[in-house]
Structure formats: C-alpha cells, structure tokens
Design a protein around this motif. Structure first.
Motif, PDB file in Angstrom:
ATOM      1  N   GLU A   1       0.807  -1.216   0.000  1.00  0.00           N
ATOM      2  CA  GLU A   1       0.000   0.000   0.000  1.00  0.00           C
ATOM      3  C   GLU A   1       0.842   1.269   0.000  1.00  0.00           C
ATOM      4  OE1 GLU A   1      -2.609  -0.226   3.300  1.00  0.00           O
ATOM      5  OE2 GLU A   1      -3.891  -1.787   2.424  1.00  0.00           O
ATOM      6  N   ILE A   2       2.081   1.177   0.460  1.00  0.00           N
ATOM      7  CA  ILE A   2       2.915   2.381   0.511  1.00  0.00           C
ATOM      8  C   ILE A   2       3.858   2.462  -0.693  1.00  0.00           C
ATOM      9  CG2 ILE A   2       2.820   2.480   3.022  1.00  0.00           C
ATOM     10  CD1 ILE A   2       5.700   1.412   3.059  1.00  0.00           C
ATOM     11  N   SER A   3       3.589   1.669  -1.738  1.00  0.00           N
ATOM     12  CA  SER A   3       4.480   1.650  -2.910  1.00  0.00           C
ATOM     13  C   SER A   3       4.599   3.034  -3.547  1.00  0.00           C
ATOM     14  CB  SER A   3       3.980   0.638  -3.937  1.00  0.00           C
ATOM     15  OG  SER A   3       2.662   0.948  -4.360  1.00  0.00           O
ATOM     16  N   ALA A   4       3.473   3.745  -3.698  1.00  0.00           N
ATOM     17  CA  ALA A   4       3.515   5.078  -4.303  1.00  0.00           C
ATOM     18  C   ALA A   4       4.298   6.047  -3.417  1.00  0.00           C
ATOM     19  CB  ALA A   4       2.101   5.596  -4.528  1.00  0.00           C
ATOM     20  N   LEU A   5       4.155   5.901  -2.116  1.00  0.00           N
ATOM     21  CA  LEU A   5       4.880   6.768  -1.181  1.00  0.00           C
ATOM     22  C   LEU A   5       6.378   6.514  -1.269  1.00  0.00           C
ATOM     23  CD1 LEU A   5       4.830   8.827   1.154  1.00  0.00           C
ATOM     24  CD2 LEU A   5       4.593   6.884   2.723  1.00  0.00           C
ATOM     25  N   VAL A   6       6.775   5.242  -1.363  1.00  0.00           N
ATOM     26  CA  VAL A   6       8.204   4.904  -1.457  1.00  0.00           C
ATOM     27  C   VAL A   6       8.788   5.413  -2.771  1.00  0.00           C
ATOM     28  CG1 VAL A   6       9.871   3.011  -1.540  1.00  0.00           C
ATOM     29  CG2 VAL A   6       7.943   2.904   0.044  1.00  0.00           C
ATOM     30  N   ALA A   7       8.048   5.245  -3.874  1.00  0.00           N
ATOM     31  CA  ALA A   7       8.526   5.747  -5.163  1.00  0.00           C
ATOM     32  C   ALA A   7       8.701   7.262  -5.132  1.00  0.00           C
ATOM     33  CB  ALA A   7       7.541   5.353  -6.268  1.00  0.00           C
TER      34      ALA A   7
END
Length: 553
Positions: free
Chosen positions: A314-320
C-alpha cells in the motif's frame, strides 16, 4: 524622440518620481546586460513569471467557485470576457516558472553557486522549487476535469499511505471527502503556497543582494569564494538595470501570452499539454483520456509503475515518491555541506557534476516514459536496462574527464573548440533521434536486440551530451575573451528612433486589428493573445534598441 519624452516626463513628475536611484540595490558589471549575459538573469525571469501569475491568479480568483469547480472553469472559458485567455496564460505561466526554476537551479548547481557564502541563498532556492511544484499541483487540480480527478486521487493515495499520519494528511490537504471540501482545500493551499513563495522569494532576493552576483568563473580562476566586488566602473542601477529588467519583463510576459495562445489555437493538442481542461469526470468520454498527472510530475508518476516498488504494498507510491522526489530534493538541500571545497569548475568536482547531469537525464527519461506508457507496469530488468547504463557512462565519463582536467589536458585552439562543438552537437542530435526510435521499439517489444540497440545508442547519446557540454563551455570562455577585446557596436540615435518608430507603428497596427476580436470566443481570444504577445515582445525590442543607442549596451 526619446529625449523629448524623457524631458516631458521629468517636467511632470520630477527627475526620479519612483525614487529608484535611492534603492539600495547593488550595481553589476556591464557584461551582464550585454549579449551572452542572459544566464545571469534567469532568476529575474522567474520573478517576472511570478508577477504574471499573481496578476492573472487574482483575476481568476474573482470567478472561482469551489462548490462547482468544473462549471466555474467552463464558465470562465465561455462566458467571461477574456477568461479563456487569462486561464490558459495562467496555466502556461506556471509551466514557464517551473521550467525557469529548473534552468536557474541547474545553472547555479554546475557553477557551484551553492558554496560559501551562498549556502542559505541556495537552500531557499531549492525550497522555492518544491513550493512552486506544490502550487502547480494544487492549481492543476482545481479545474475539476478528469485529469484533476486523477491527480487528486494519486495525491490522496500517497497521503493515505503515510504511516500513522495518513488520515490526518488526507483531511489537511484534500478536505472532508466531499467535492466542495476538496476544492476548498485545493484553492486554500494554492493561495497559501503562492503567498509562501512571495515571502521566501523576498528572503532569497535579499540574500542575493547581500551576497552579490556570481562573477565570471574565468576571472576568479574557478576558485571560491565567488564574490563580485562593486566597482566605480559599474553603472548605477537606474537607469541601466531598470531599463534592462523592464525589457526582460515585457519579453517574458509576451512569450507567456504568445506561446499559450498558439497552443490554445492549435487543434488536437495532447491532453498532457493542452491549454484547456479535459472533460468532466462524469462524462462518458472520461475513460478515453489517459490518466496523466501534471507533466512536471511525470517522472515520479512513472516511478510508481516500477515493479520493484510493488513489494511495498500500500505504501508503494509513497516509497517511489520518496526515492525519486524527496531524496533528490534533500540532496540538493544538503549539497552546500557535502561539497564545501573552493573548487568551482564542473570538472574539478566530477561526481557532483555527474549527479547533476544524471538528474536531468533521469527526469527526461522517466517523463517521456510516463507520457508514452501511462499506467503500464515496468518489470525490474527493464528498469535496470534503462537507468543503469546512463549512470555508468556519465559517472565513469565524468571521473575520466575530471582526472584529465586536473592534469591540464583541456587546452585547445579556438578553431578546435568550435569544430568539436559542432561535431558534438550533430552527434548529439543524431543519437537522440536514434535513441528515441530504439527506445520506443524496446517499449513495444522487449527483445534482446532492441535492448542492445537501446543501450548502445543511449551510451552514444550520453557521450555526445558530455562532449557538447565541455566544448560549449570552452567556446563560451573563448567568446567571453573575444568580447573583451572587441568594441561594442553603437547604433546611432537617429537609426534607433527610426527603427523604434517602425516597431511602434507595427504594435499599434496589431493592437488595432486584435481590438475588434470577440472577448467571449476562445478561438478569437487565442488570436487576441497571439497579437498581444507580439505587442509585448515588440515593446521589449523597442527598449532593447533604446538601450543600444543611448546606453551603448
């Protein structure tokens, strides 16, 4: 003619009605206002674009209604006199600001302008970049069209993915879940961040005046601290800098209006660069519009599609966003403390220079990737194949060039400099074209041959880019030397008066023609904008002629 106008003005208002001569502004060398001095004024161009944004933004604020954002936008375009022109030029004025800030930042980065005594000045500049992108994002999201909905959905997802703070951040930036609450937040943050730009810009400008301009690196032999000392030979700020700044302002306004009006007049402009909003999110045609973010966030948008980030769930966009947006921003904030030597030549600090070049290359590649393949997931091997070769080539090449520079191997005759520059420019143009073709083929078919040809032409493109950069730098140094040896050509005042009169007549004729166009028809408003932009540019040209004839600049 000019003298008579000056005498008449002084007889009515006095010799200096605005008290410009009393402003505590530093003087600058003449070469900054002459041919080739443009690069010293990129910050001034940003301030001109910001002034234009404030003027047009206040007009749009009078009509914007957060409870019916899309309807308001359509009303502005179709029913408000010159509303379409102001809306489209406001959009492209924001684009101009962002492009100019990147140019200004990278120019200063490669010159080492972040070093003592300009550390805080540099940091405020990086903050201005981040805030300007934020203003652009919230402004882009205020139209209420399908692209606005896509942009806010992505932003909302990133906010919600923030550990422990997700719900609070979503409420702060995106409202209470209703459409009205969302657009109230968009408008509020757009205004707050714009005001913050004004405040930080004031500090940035003060520091720029306090620290002085970056002198010619050739003069100080590429060693810091780079401080241009005021000299009795420097001309006063008024009228010399004042006239030059006014000229820049007219041309900047003119180009913003002209370019946005030309785009507005063109048929079938891609949604990513269209001057007008797209269809409403509820329209049956909404599904035909690719889910693009603002073009200046395309590089982060594409990174979200990388398979390597999908493992974060769920935090993939935040990490990118963290990897490709926040960390580079923190690097730029920290660079004055990372690279604190007194070396200013780009090749004397090859690793820092390589990171700057890679930043530009990666932004370009990821942005193009995002535009060509919106929403398409990219496997890890493809990410590695595209991003690793530029790193190896640029970093390795800069380390080699840096070592050669320290050994004194970069000395060439003027003809060799010019010849190498032309060769590298042609090579760069060719390799960019071939690389674009191979890259597009690779995206369409992930064959081994397409991968190899993409890597090969990409490496050639990087080599040509570095060679072009170096040969252009040497050519610029030689040009500066030649300018000091040549006398400036001075136009006679009679010739200046005649040419200025012709341009003034042309401007009046254009104004007369466009004045009769309908202020309520978007096509007519685009034509009006084209004419108005040309009139502004002609005004800048007249002032340029005046400076050449009367100030010998």
């Amino acid at each position: 003619m000019f003298n008579k106008m000056k005498e008449k003005t002084e007889s009515v208002f006095g010799p200096d009605p605005l008290k410009i001569k009393e402003l505590p502004l530093k003087t600058v060398p003449d070469y900054m206002r002459k041919k080739g001095g443009f690069w010293y004024w990129t910050g001034a161009l940003i301030s001109m674009a910001f002034v234009y944004q404030v003027i047009t933004g206040l007009f749009l604020l009078l009509y914007y209604n957060p409870s019916s954002a899309y309807t308001t936008t359509e009303y502005l375009i179709n029913d408000v006199p010159y509303g379409s022109l102001i809306l489209t030029t406001h959009l492209y004025g924001a684009y101009a600001m962002i492009v100019l800030i990147y140019i200004h930042m990278y120019r200063n980065y490669f010159m080492g302008a972040y070093k003592k005594p300009r550390q805080l000045q540099w940091i405020t500049g990086v903050l201005l970049l981040a805030i300007t992108i934020g203003v652009g994002y919230f402004g882009y999201s205020m139209t209420g069209d399908v692209l606005s909905a896509d942009a806010t959905d992505v932003g909302r997802g990133i906010a919600l993915a923030t550990p422990h703070l997700g719900a609070a951040l979503e409420a702060i930036f995106f409202g209470d879940g209703t459409a009205t609450g969302l657009f109230i937040r968009m408008l509020g943050w757009h205004i707050i961040l714009a005001a913050l730009i004004g405040l930080i810009f004031g500090l940035h400008f003060y520091l720029a005046e306090a620290n002085g301009i970056m002198p010619s690196l050739k003069e100080i032999k590429h060693k810091g601290p780079a401080i241009e000392k005021e000299s009795p030979l420097h001309k006063p700020w008024n009228p010399y800098n004042f006239a030059f700044m006014t000229q820049l302002g007219l041309i900047t306004f003119g180009l913003i209006i002209l370019i946005s009006s030309v785009v507005a007049a063109l048929p079938d402009v891609p949604a990513l660069f269209s001057a007008f909003p797209q269809v409403a999110p509820s329209s049956p045609l909404a599904s035909t519009v690719p889910a693009y973010p603002p073009w200046f966030l395309l590089f982060i948008y594409k990174a979200v599609d990388f398979e390597l980030f999908k493992g974060f769930g769920e935090i993939s966009a935040l990490v990118a966003t963290l990897v490709f947006g926040i960390i580079p921003l923190l690097y730029f904030v920290a660079i004055p403390f990372i690279d604190n030597s007194n070396d200013l030549h780009p090749l004397s600090r090859p690793v820092v220079t390589a990171f700057g070049i890679l930043g530009i290359i990666y932004m370009a590649i990821l942005s193009a990737w995002g535009a060509l393949t919106p929403g398409v997931q990219i496997p890890n091997y493809e990410v590695a194949a595209v991003l690793i070769p530029p790193f190896v080539i640029v970093m390795g090449g800069m380390l080699v060039l840096g070592r050669l520079y320290k050994r004194g191997k970069f000395k060439a005759s003027p003809n060799q400099i010019l010849g190498s520059f032309l060769v590298f420019v042609l090579l760069l143009s060719f390799t960019i074209f071939v690389f674009a073709q191979n890259f597009a083929a690779f995206l369409g078919s992930n064959s081994a041959m397409n991968l190899l040809t993409t890597l090969f032409t990409g490496g050639g493109m990087m080599f040509a880019a570095v060679g072009t950069m170096k040969s252009a730098e040497l050519a610029k140094q030689y040009e500066d030397l030649q300018k000091r040896r040549e006398k400036t050509h001075q136009m006679s005042r009679n010739s200046a008066t005649a040419i200025a009169a012709i341009l003034a007549v042309a401007a009046i004729a254009i104004t007369y023609v466009i004045w009769g166009l309908s202020p309520l028809n978007p096509s007519a408003e685009a034509a009006f904008g084209i004419g108005l932009g040309v009139v502004f540019i002609l005004g800048g040209a007249i002032l340029r002629i005046y400076r050449l004839a009367f100030y010998n600049e």
